[in-house]
Design an enzyme around this catalytic site. Structure first.
Site, PDB file in Angstrom:
ATOM      1  N   TYR A 185       0.852  -1.341   0.126  1.00  0.00           N
ATOM      2  CA  TYR A 185      -0.095   0.040   0.156  1.00  0.00           C
ATOM      3  C   TYR A 185       0.760   1.302   0.130  1.00  0.00           C
ATOM      4  O   TYR A 185       0.621   2.142  -0.545  1.00  0.00           O
ATOM      5  CB  TYR A 185      -1.079   0.119   1.015  1.00  0.00           C
ATOM      6  CG  TYR A 185      -2.180  -0.958   1.020  1.00  0.00           C
ATOM      7  CD1 TYR A 185      -2.170  -2.100   1.255  1.00  0.00           C
ATOM      8  CD2 TYR A 185      -3.245  -0.510   0.067  1.00  0.00           C
ATOM      9  CE1 TYR A 185      -3.286  -3.210   1.080  1.00  0.00           C
ATOM     10  CE2 TYR A 185      -4.317  -1.150  -0.099  1.00  0.00           C
ATOM     11  CZ  TYR A 185      -4.202  -2.760   0.259  1.00  0.00           C
ATOM     12  OH  TYR A 185      -5.410  -3.536  -0.149  1.00  0.00           O
ATOM     13  N   GLN A 197     -15.988   2.228  -6.164  1.00  0.00           N
ATOM     14  CA  GLN A 197     -15.346   1.137  -5.680  1.00  0.00           C
ATOM     15  C   GLN A 197     -13.816   1.351  -5.604  1.00  0.00           C
ATOM     16  O   GLN A 197     -13.125   0.707  -5.049  1.00  0.00           O
ATOM     17  CB  GLN A 197     -15.212  -0.108  -6.626  1.00  0.00           C
ATOM     18  CG  GLN A 197     -16.956  -0.750  -6.914  1.00  0.00           C
ATOM     19  CD  GLN A 197     -17.007  -1.467  -7.960  1.00  0.00           C
ATOM     20  OE1 GLN A 197     -17.206  -2.794  -7.748  1.00  0.00           O
ATOM     21  NE2 GLN A 197     -16.930  -1.165  -9.161  1.00  0.00           N
ATOM     22  N   ASN A 198     -13.496   2.472  -6.177  1.00  0.00           N
ATOM     23  CA  ASN A 198     -12.217   2.781  -6.348  1.00  0.00           C
ATOM     24  C   ASN A 198     -11.502   3.731  -4.864  1.00  0.00           C
ATOM     25  O   ASN A 198     -12.396   4.189  -4.300  1.00  0.00           O
ATOM     26  CB  ASN A 198     -11.757   3.967  -7.362  1.00  0.00           C
ATOM     27  CG  ASN A 198     -12.153   3.463  -8.554  1.00  0.00           C
ATOM     28  OD1 ASN A 198     -12.270   2.258  -8.849  1.00  0.00           O
ATOM     29  ND2 ASN A 198     -12.402   4.402  -9.619  1.00  0.00           N
ATOM     30  N   ASP A 229      -8.677   5.409  -4.692  1.00  0.00           N
ATOM     31  CA  ASP A 229      -7.690   6.335  -5.133  1.00  0.00           C
ATOM     32  C   ASP A 229      -7.960   7.734  -4.829  1.00  0.00           C
ATOM     33  O   ASP A 229      -7.080   8.356  -4.759  1.00  0.00           O
ATOM     34  CB  ASP A 229      -7.246   6.011  -6.541  1.00  0.00           C
ATOM     35  CG  ASP A 229      -8.406   6.291  -7.517  1.00  0.00           C
ATOM     36  OD1 ASP A 229      -8.629   5.939  -8.591  1.00  0.00           O
ATOM     37  OD2 ASP A 229      -9.412   7.116  -7.233  1.00  0.00           O
ATOM     38  N   HIS A 281     -15.211   0.970  -1.065  1.00  0.00           N
ATOM     39  CA  HIS A 281     -14.070   0.030  -0.693  1.00  0.00           C
ATOM     40  C   HIS A 281     -13.217   0.787   0.093  1.00  0.00           C
ATOM     41  O   HIS A 281     -12.065   0.680   0.165  1.00  0.00           O
ATOM     42  CB  HIS A 281     -13.540  -0.385  -2.122  1.00  0.00           C
ATOM     43  CG  HIS A 281     -14.560  -1.350  -2.709  1.00  0.00           C
ATOM     44  ND1 HIS A 281     -14.373  -2.033  -3.907  1.00  0.00           N
ATOM     45  CD2 HIS A 281     -15.677  -2.013  -2.140  1.00  0.00           C
ATOM     46  CE1 HIS A 281     -15.190  -2.721  -4.436  1.00  0.00           C
ATOM     47  NE2 HIS A 281     -16.167  -2.906  -3.086  1.00  0.00           N
ATOM     48  N   CYS A 336      -0.243   2.021  16.345  1.00  0.00           N
ATOM     49  CA  CYS A 336      -1.242   3.042  16.960  1.00  0.00           C
ATOM     50  C   CYS A 336      -0.603   3.787  17.895  1.00  0.00           C
ATOM     51  O   CYS A 336      -0.269   2.841  19.002  1.00  0.00           O
ATOM     52  CB  CYS A 336      -2.554   2.134  17.219  1.00  0.00           C
ATOM     53  SG  CYS A 336      -3.643   3.076  17.994  1.00  0.00           S
ATOM     54  N   CYS A 365      -3.115   2.316  21.091  1.00  0.00           N
ATOM     55  CA  CYS A 365      -3.072   0.793  21.773  1.00  0.00           C
ATOM     56  C   CYS A 365      -1.883   0.100  21.308  1.00  0.00           C
ATOM     57  O   CYS A 365      -1.911  -1.186  21.990  1.00  0.00           O
ATOM     58  CB  CYS A 365      -4.475   0.299  21.378  1.00  0.00           C
ATOM     59  SG  CYS A 365      -4.382  -0.547  19.927  1.00  0.00           S
ATOM     60  N   THR A 389     -16.443  -0.320 -14.610  1.00  0.00           N
ATOM     61  CA  THR A 389     -16.168  -1.472 -13.862  1.00  0.00           C
ATOM     62  C   THR A 389     -16.667  -2.871 -14.553  1.00  0.00           C
ATOM     63  O   THR A 389     -17.425  -2.604 -15.526  1.00  0.00           O
ATOM     64  CB  THR A 389     -17.232  -1.328 -12.697  1.00  0.00           C
ATOM     65  OG1 THR A 389     -17.089  -2.545 -11.773  1.00  0.00           O
ATOM     66  CG2 THR A 389     -18.548  -1.060 -12.874  1.00  0.00           C
ATOM     67  N   SER A 390     -15.993  -3.723 -14.193  1.00  0.00           N
ATOM     68  CA  SER A 390     -16.268  -5.066 -14.783  1.00  0.00           C
ATOM     69  C   SER A 390     -17.325  -5.694 -14.130  1.00  0.00           C
ATOM     70  O   SER A 390     -17.946  -6.781 -14.860  1.00  0.00           O
ATOM     71  CB  SER A 390     -15.066  -6.054 -14.637  1.00  0.00           C
ATOM     72  OG  SER A 390     -14.749  -6.220 -13.055  1.00  0.00           O
TER      73      SER A 390
HETATM   74  P1  OAD Z   1     -11.751  -4.125 -12.956  1.00  0.00           P
HETATM   75  O1  OAD Z   1     -10.499  -4.159 -13.213  1.00  0.00           O
HETATM   76  O2  OAD Z   1     -12.367  -5.407 -12.572  1.00  0.00           O
HETATM   77  O3  OAD Z   1     -12.555  -3.629 -14.487  1.00  0.00           O
HETATM   78  C1  OAD Z   1     -12.475  -2.221 -14.746  1.00  0.00           C
HETATM   79  C2  OAD Z   1     -13.039  -2.303 -16.036  1.00  0.00           C
HETATM   80  O4  OAD Z   1     -12.824  -0.941 -16.582  1.00  0.00           O
HETATM   81  C3  OAD Z   1     -12.715  -3.248 -17.185  1.00  0.00           C
HETATM   82  O5  OAD Z   1     -14.281  -3.729 -17.544  1.00  0.00           O
HETATM   83  C4  OAD Z   1     -12.264  -2.427 -18.319  1.00  0.00           C
HETATM   84  O6  OAD Z   1     -12.672  -3.000 -19.492  1.00  0.00           O
HETATM   85  C5  OAD Z   1     -12.623  -1.100 -17.991  1.00  0.00           C
HETATM   86  N1  OAD Z   1     -11.728   0.212 -18.500  1.00  0.00           N
HETATM   87  C6  OAD Z   1     -10.569  -0.050 -18.606  1.00  0.00           C
HETATM   88  N2  OAD Z   1      -9.986   1.363 -18.820  1.00  0.00           N
HETATM   89  C7  OAD Z   1     -11.368   1.962 -19.201  1.00  0.00           C
HETATM   90  C8  OAD Z   1     -11.336   3.253 -19.465  1.00  0.00           C
HETATM   91  N3  OAD Z   1     -10.462   3.991 -20.003  1.00  0.00           N
HETATM   92  N4  OAD Z   1     -12.607   3.806 -19.630  1.00  0.00           N
HETATM   93  C9  OAD Z   1     -13.824   2.973 -19.435  1.00  0.00           C
HETATM   94  N5  OAD Z   1     -13.527   1.744 -19.074  1.00  0.00           N
HETATM   95  C10 OAD Z   1     -12.158   1.299 -18.746  1.00  0.00           C
HETATM   96  O7  OAD Z   1     -11.907  -3.231 -11.858  1.00  0.00           O
HETATM   97  P2  OAD Z   1     -13.294  -2.815 -10.860  1.00  0.00           P
HETATM   98  O8  OAD Z   1     -14.563  -3.422 -11.640  1.00  0.00           O
HETATM   99  O9  OAD Z   1     -13.228  -1.473 -10.279  1.00  0.00           O
HETATM  100  O10 OAD Z   1     -12.329  -4.472  -4.785  1.00  0.00           O
HETATM  101  O11 OAD Z   1     -13.015  -3.857  -9.655  1.00  0.00           O
HETATM  102  C11 OAD Z   1     -13.885  -4.056  -8.623  1.00  0.00           C
HETATM  103  C12 OAD Z   1     -13.321  -4.401  -7.463  1.00  0.00           C
HETATM  104  O12 OAD Z   1     -12.611  -5.629  -7.519  1.00  0.00           O
HETATM  105  C13 OAD Z   1     -12.130  -3.534  -6.870  1.00  0.00           C
HETATM  106  O13 OAD Z   1     -12.751  -2.441  -6.205  1.00  0.00           O
HETATM  107  C14 OAD Z   1     -11.530  -4.291  -5.947  1.00  0.00           C
HETATM  108  C15 OAD Z   1     -11.541  -5.777  -6.571  1.00  0.00           C
HETATM  109  O14 OAD Z   1     -11.975  -6.739  -6.061  1.00  0.00           O
HETATM  110  C16 OAD Z   1     -11.663  -4.549  -3.564  1.00  0.00           C
HETATM  111  O15 OAD Z   1     -10.388  -4.625  -3.433  1.00  0.00           O
HETATM  112  C17 OAD Z   1     -12.533  -4.794  -2.534  1.00  0.00           C
HETATM  113 ZN    ZN Z   2      -5.183   1.192  18.265  1.00  0.00          ZN
END
Ligand code: OAD
Ligand code: ZN
Length: 245
Positions: free
Chosen positions: A67, A101-102, A104, A119, A147, A150, A188-189
């Site tokens: 991280y 879900q990001n 960042d 998230h 921390c 604690c 998002t996928s």
């Molecule tokens: P993914 O990497 O699964 O999906 C990202 C999606 O964005 C894909 O379908 C790509 O095709 C699309 N993509 C890439 N570049 C793009 C662009 N320039 N414009 C539009 N679409 C684009 O990421 P997430 O769906 O965000 O959770 O993943 C969801 C969660 O899965 C994350 O938050 C994380 C992971 O488990 C945790 O960590 C709890």
């Molecule tokens: Zn603590």
């Protein structure tokens, strides 16, 4: 990009919109999407093997360093036109909820106000034991910082695999998805629950569901409008087509 006339008319008349974003929205800011291969030192790990309570228990320093590396990589990263288009969209819609879900922090950085970070946020750090948040810590320390209250180990304030999402944010996201007239799924996928089920909550309540994504996803067959391409291009085009700016 051309948008259907009925879609433009509907959006212009909408007063309640919910948006779910994923890593694709930050891709044009230079951030890898979640399922891209990690680069450099971390190439040999799968994110799922680093972003979990088990991984942290097994090797807290490795997880902490991952991280710290991601926070370092974030330093020069700026929002892209897609983030800024969502800031403008929020100004035009009386009831606008941005669910992300990001981790960042780029939506808030761009100026979005009503943001639900399902998230968590990689820039925030809390105690793994007592939950106290801390502003100051050393990313280059030899051991995982602890921390002050604690003595517990510090951890990023993000949701790891197998962990529950923050209740208040999830509840607000479900309510916004159920109440909206238009629901956008952007960059998002749609593979990870419970975020992926928000689109179905919107559909079940008669919302118009729109997908903006670089490629088709399991949600695509179920949406009313699907625009495939880069969100950093499509979103500004959409603002221009509907509101002329
Ligand atoms: P993914 O990497 O699964 O999906 C990202 C999606 O964005 C894909 O379908 C790509 O095709 C699309 N993509 C890439 N570049 C793009 C662009 N320039 N414009 C539009 N679409 C684009 O990421 P997430 O769906 O965000 O959770 O993943 C969801 C969660 O899965 C994350 O938050 C994380 C992971 O488990 C945790 O960590 C709890
Ligand atoms: Zn603590």
């Amino acid at each position: 990009m051309n948008f259907p006339a009925d879609f433009i008319r509907f959006l212009k008349a909408a007063s309640r919109i919910a948006v779910l974003t994923g890593a694709g929205v930050s891709q044009e800011s230079g951030l890898r999407t979640f399922r891209d291969a990690q680069t450099g030192l971390w190439a040999q790990y799968k994110p799922e093997d680093l972003a979990s309570p088990e991984a942290f228990a097994r090797d807290p320093k490795l997880v902490w360093d991952w991280y710290a590396w991601r926070r370092e990589a974030m330093k020069g990263v700026r929002p892209n036109p897609g983030h800024y288009a969502l800031v403008e969209l929020e100004k035009k819609i009386p009831q606008f909820t941005l669910i992300t879900q990001n981790v960042d922090g780029l939506h808030r950085f761009a100026g979005s106000q009503n943001v639900l970070e399902l998230h968590g946020n990689i820039q925030k750090v809390r105690c793994a034991d007592c939950g106290t948040f801390t502003e100051e810590w050393g990313d280059d320390s030899e051991t995982v910082p602890t921390c002050e209250k604690c003595g517990g180990l510090l951890r990023p304030d993000v949701v790891w695999f197998g962990e529950a999402l923050p209740r208040a944010e999830l509840e607000a996201a479900v309510n916004a998805s159920r109440a909206c007239q238009v629901y956008f799924s952007i960059g998002t996928s749609g593979l990870v629950q419970p975020a992926a089920s928000l689109a179905h909550a919107a559909r079940n309540n008669g919302s118009v569901v729109v997908e903006i994504n670089a490629e088709p996803t399991p949600l695509t067959p179920k949406v009313d409008f699907a625009f495939h391409g880069k969100s950093g291009e499509i979103l500004p085009d959409l603002l221009k087509a509907v509101w002329g700016d």
